[in-house]
Enzyme design. Sequence first.
Site, PDB file in Angstrom:
ATOM      1  N   ASN A   1       0.750  -1.246   0.000  1.00 44.91           N
ATOM      2  CA  ASN A   1       0.000   0.000   0.000  1.00 44.91           C
ATOM      3  C   ASN A   1       0.787   1.308   0.000  1.00 44.91           C
ATOM      4  OD1 ASN A   1      -2.658  -1.262   0.290  1.00 44.91           O
ATOM      5  ND2 ASN A   1      -1.907  -1.849   2.317  1.00 44.91           N
ATOM      6  N   TYR A   2       2.061   1.271   0.359  1.00 42.40           N
ATOM      7  CA  TYR A   2       2.748   2.541   0.587  1.00 42.40           C
ATOM      8  C   TYR A   2       3.982   2.829  -0.258  1.00 42.40           C
ATOM      9  CZ  TYR A   2      -0.246   3.544   4.546  1.00 42.40           C
ATOM     10  OH  TYR A   2      -1.323   3.831   5.322  1.00 42.40           O
ATOM     11  N   MET A   3       4.709   1.801  -0.624  1.00 49.22           N
ATOM     12  CA  MET A   3       5.950   2.079  -1.337  1.00 49.22           C
ATOM     13  C   MET A   3       5.700   2.018  -2.852  1.00 49.22           C
ATOM     14  SD  MET A   3       8.579  -0.052   1.095  1.00 49.22           S
ATOM     15  CE  MET A   3       8.341  -1.516   0.176  1.00 49.22           C
TER      16      MET A   3
END
Length: 443
Positions: free
Chosen positions: A394-396
């Site tokens: 979800n973030y990188m």
Amino acid sequence: VRHDPRSQWLATWKENINNQSKYMQLAAQSSFKGKSDRSKYNKAARLCEKIVAIRKAYKRALKSKDDETKQLATATWVIDRLALRVGGEKDTDEEADTVGCCSLRVEHFHFDPNSEGGDNKEIELEFLGKDSMLFKQTINFGSDLYNENNGMGIQVFKNLQKLCSKKSKSEQVFDAINPSMLNNHLKQFMEGLSAKVFRTYNASKTLQDELRKKEETGSWNNLTAAQKVVEYNNANREVAILCNHQRTVSKAQETQLESLGTKLTTLSNQRKELKRFLKLLNAGKSEKIRLKKDEKKLAEAVAKALEKAKKMKDKAKTNEEKIKATEFDEKAKLKRKELTELKFSQAHLWEKTPTSDQVIRKLENWKKKITKSELDLKHKDDNKEVALGTSKINYMDPRISVAWCKRNEVPIEKVFSKTLRDKFNWAMAVEPDWEFNAKIANE
DNA sequence: GGAAAGACTTGGAAAAATATTT
DNA sequence: AAATATTTTTCCAAGTCTTTCC
């Protein structure tokens, strides 16, 4: 049936227990989802450029006389630097009492947690975040990390101190603002900017910086692909820690760690004994050296028992016979376990009195074994509560990972599982020198 | 203008699949 | 081949944030 290009769902309905809306959506690997994933990361990348102005603006606003302005600035700092979620209000009668930035209460702040007194600038933040995950970190607002932009950390500390004073424990720290005010405030800096974008930005930026840092070390090019992947995972871990992605340690893991610990003690005791042997040999008292015991006898017994169990199992016809055979088999296996334990406990010993050369060689060997297993244990222990998956999914920005793999000749499947490769299909074509920066936002 | 609804993203646990060790 | 350890996938609840409603 209707056509509505503004929404992504294929079907929606009300779930009948809590009356919540449910949706049927396209899978993560669809190009539809891929597109919105890409624009999420592109938006975050635009922050690379905008962040300078934003930080400048909140630095000034931290000292504002106006309550609202001051709180907005302080909260923005918290979201930017501590990577907290925005923390929307919710009905605590109905739902768990979890919080984020805007819903933090005075009771979640412990000033000077170790009672060091004097000019202490530490705050321990302790609260339950999303999914009741514990956030418990001591932040030293006086440290260089938070003050590189001359003194911002200290100013934030002062503000928080003030926001917590003259309030009861259950009162909100940021009492003059709420998530929608904060998000509205952020919009002035960049179209579409909201609190969660900071998490995406900081996670991706951290990954890229960490990976670059490692690639710049002298011996980097000598590493094998597997060793590089270890370093990748270390960078991933930094991100997971930043975002406070945790997992609970299972009972099995707990016991596993324990047994690794006992193994380590055995090894170091064995090393001590080996050292003693060397002294004995030098003193000409070789007869005092302990030798291997009972191993062969036990090994034979185990082999016999296992064979017998097998025969019994083959022969067994009635249920009773079958049960008996299984019971016997279990006993035999227990014996086998005993044997392995015995073997391990005297792995450092010899059948016959060894020469000092042999002892020296084994000592070296044991030293290596101990360092390796110490490292192993530390690594496992440090990471038992960190979950790497969430930040990867979800973030990188996946393009950072793809480019890294291409630069370093690491196959992408060492870093992304099959489903992730499908989900991030849109990111696979980037060049090896691709960078997460403001320019890519227009791609 | 503030609350509720709607829509979409993010989260860890548990199950399932694989890999590694014995 | 069995036991163990690790990784991947699945599941659906819990968040965020925008839009709609009163």
